[in-house]
Design a protein around this motif. Structure first.
Motif, PDB file in Angstrom:
ATOM      1  N   ALA A  30       0.795  -1.232   0.000  1.00 28.02           N
ATOM      2  CA  ALA A  30       0.000   0.000   0.000  1.00 28.02           C
ATOM      3  C   ALA A  30       0.829   1.285   0.000  1.00 28.02           C
ATOM      4  N   ASP A  31       2.136   1.200   0.124  1.00 23.15           N
ATOM      5  CA  ASP A  31       2.963   2.402   0.044  1.00 23.15           C
ATOM      6  C   ASP A  31       3.777   2.397  -1.243  1.00 23.15           C
ATOM      7  N   ALA A  32       3.284   1.659  -2.235  1.00 24.89           N
ATOM      8  CA  ALA A  32       3.964   1.565  -3.521  1.00 24.89           C
ATOM      9  C   ALA A  32       2.927   1.420  -4.627  1.00 24.89           C
ATOM     10  N   ILE A  33       3.382   1.629  -5.849  1.00 27.76           N
ATOM     11  CA  ILE A  33       2.534   1.565  -7.032  1.00 27.76           C
ATOM     12  C   ILE A  33       3.207   0.630  -8.028  1.00 27.76           C
ATOM     13  N   VAL A  34       2.419  -0.205  -8.684  1.00 26.42           N
ATOM     14  CA  VAL A  34       2.968  -1.155  -9.646  1.00 26.42           C
ATOM     15  C   VAL A  34       2.274  -0.968 -10.991  1.00 26.42           C
ATOM     16  N   ALA A  35       3.082  -0.869 -12.055  1.00 23.30           N
ATOM     17  CA  ALA A  35       2.566  -0.847 -13.421  1.00 23.30           C
ATOM     18  C   ALA A  35       3.009  -2.148 -14.079  1.00 23.30           C
ATOM     19  N   ARG A  36       2.040  -2.915 -14.580  1.00 22.26           N
ATOM     20  CA  ARG A  36       2.341  -4.159 -15.299  1.00 22.26           C
ATOM     21  C   ARG A  36       1.745  -4.038 -16.692  1.00 22.26           C
ATOM     22  N   SER A  37       2.546  -4.406 -17.701  1.00 26.33           N
ATOM     23  CA  SER A  37       2.072  -4.228 -19.061  1.00 26.33           C
ATOM     24  C   SER A  37       2.526  -5.363 -19.966  1.00 26.33           C
ATOM     25  N   THR A  38       1.723  -5.603 -21.001  1.00 23.53           N
ATOM     26  CA  THR A  38       2.054  -6.551 -22.053  1.00 23.53           C
ATOM     27  C   THR A  38       1.885  -5.836 -23.382  1.00 23.53           C
ATOM     28  N   LEU A  39       2.870  -5.998 -24.254  1.00 23.51           N
ATOM     29  CA  LEU A  39       2.829  -5.406 -25.594  1.00 23.51           C
ATOM     30  C   LEU A  39       2.936  -6.516 -26.618  1.00 23.51           C
ATOM     31  N   ILE A  40       2.176  -6.381 -27.705  1.00 21.38           N
ATOM     32  CA  ILE A  40       2.309  -7.279 -28.843  1.00 21.38           C
ATOM     33  C   ILE A  40       2.246  -6.440 -30.107  1.00 21.38           C
ATOM     34  N   GLY A  41       2.888  -6.920 -31.150  1.00 22.61           N
ATOM     35  CA  GLY A  41       2.840  -6.163 -32.388  1.00 22.61           C
ATOM     36  C   GLY A  41       3.654  -6.805 -33.486  1.00 22.61           C
ATOM     37  N   ASP A  42       3.834  -6.038 -34.543  1.00 22.40           N
ATOM     38  CA  ASP A  42       4.570  -6.484 -35.718  1.00 22.40           C
ATOM     39  C   ASP A  42       5.273  -5.258 -36.292  1.00 22.40           C
ATOM     40  N   ARG A  43       6.563  -5.308 -36.417  1.00 22.44           N
ATOM     41  CA  ARG A  43       7.352  -4.223 -37.011  1.00 22.44           C
ATOM     42  C   ARG A  43       8.195  -4.794 -38.136  1.00 22.44           C
ATOM     43  N   GLY A  44       8.027  -4.267 -39.313  1.00 26.91           N
ATOM     44  CA  GLY A  44       8.815  -4.734 -40.447  1.00 26.91           C
ATOM     45  C   GLY A  44       8.613  -6.207 -40.746  1.00 26.91           C
ATOM     46  N   GLY A  45       7.420  -6.718 -40.483  1.00 22.92           N
ATOM     47  CA  GLY A  45       7.149  -8.132 -40.735  1.00 22.92           C
ATOM     48  C   GLY A  45       7.646  -9.061 -39.649  1.00 22.92           C
ATOM     49  N   ILE A  46       8.170  -8.506 -38.566  1.00 21.57           N
ATOM     50  CA  ILE A  46       8.690  -9.322 -37.466  1.00 21.57           C
ATOM     51  C   ILE A  46       7.765  -9.157 -36.258  1.00 21.57           C
ATOM     52  N   PRO A  47       7.080 -10.232 -35.859  1.00 19.85           N
ATOM     53  CA  PRO A  47       6.195 -10.132 -34.695  1.00 19.85           C
ATOM     54  C   PRO A  47       6.995 -10.053 -33.400  1.00 19.85           C
ATOM     55  N   TYR A  48       6.448  -9.351 -32.415  1.00 23.24           N
ATOM     56  CA  TYR A  48       7.109  -9.256 -31.113  1.00 23.24           C
ATOM     57  C   TYR A  48       6.069  -9.301 -30.001  1.00 23.24           C
ATOM     58  N   GLY A  49       6.525  -9.599 -28.833  1.00 22.34           N
ATOM     59  CA  GLY A  49       5.706  -9.571 -27.631  1.00 22.34           C
ATOM     60  C   GLY A  49       6.620  -9.413 -26.430  1.00 22.34           C
ATOM     61  N   LEU A  50       6.192  -8.635 -25.448  1.00 25.08           N
ATOM     62  CA  LEU A  50       6.987  -8.473 -24.242  1.00 25.08           C
ATOM     63  C   LEU A  50       6.105  -8.067 -23.084  1.00 25.08           C
ATOM     64  N   THR A  51       6.598  -8.283 -21.885  1.00 21.88           N
ATOM     65  CA  THR A  51       5.917  -7.829 -20.677  1.00 21.88           C
ATOM     66  C   THR A  51       6.927  -7.052 -19.845  1.00 21.88           C
ATOM     67  N   TYR A  52       6.421  -6.126 -19.034  1.00 18.11           N
ATOM     68  CA  TYR A  52       7.295  -5.414 -18.107  1.00 18.11           C
ATOM     69  C   TYR A  52       6.526  -5.045 -16.849  1.00 18.11           C
ATOM     70  N   GLU A  53       7.293  -4.789 -15.808  1.00 18.29           N
ATOM     71  CA  GLU A  53       6.729  -4.351 -14.541  1.00 18.29           C
ATOM     72  C   GLU A  53       7.601  -3.225 -14.003  1.00 18.29           C
ATOM     73  N   ILE A  54       6.969  -2.138 -13.581  1.00 14.61           N
ATOM     74  CA  ILE A  54       7.674  -1.008 -12.977  1.00 14.61           C
ATOM     75  C   ILE A  54       7.087  -0.799 -11.590  1.00 14.61           C
ATOM     76  N   ARG A  55       7.950  -0.729 -10.583  1.00 14.54           N
ATOM     77  CA  ARG A  55       7.512  -0.478  -9.208  1.00 14.54           C
ATOM     78  C   ARG A  55       7.978   0.904  -8.783  1.00 14.54           C
TER      79      ARG A  55
END
Length: 65
Positions: free
Chosen positions: A31-56
């Motif tokens: 309760a004395d902190a904040i968490v951002a969790r995210s997932t990204l997916i996409g395609d750049r130049g015909g190359i698919p990608y996916g990633l996740t991250y967490e920032i505290r």
């Protein structure tokens, strides 16, 4: 002083190219902190990608990890 943070989930797409980000911003269990969790997916130049991250952050929004 800011009001207490409630969990919030948002999604968005880039202005150009293919992709999607799904982000959840929530108070941490301690309760004395904040968490951002995210997932990204996409395609750049015909190359698919996916990633996740967490920032505290501490209650003052300073990044801790």
């Amino acid at each position: 002083m800011f009001r207490p943070l409630r969990e919030r989930t948002v999604r968005w797409r880039p202005l150009s190219g293919e992709g999607l980000e799904h982000l959840t911003l929530a108070p941490a269990a301690s309760a004395d902190a904040i968490v951002a969790r995210s997932t990204l997916i996409g395609d750049r130049g015909g190359i698919p990608y996916g990633l996740t991250y967490e920032i505290r952050c501490d209650a003052g929004w300073h990044v801790r990890s």
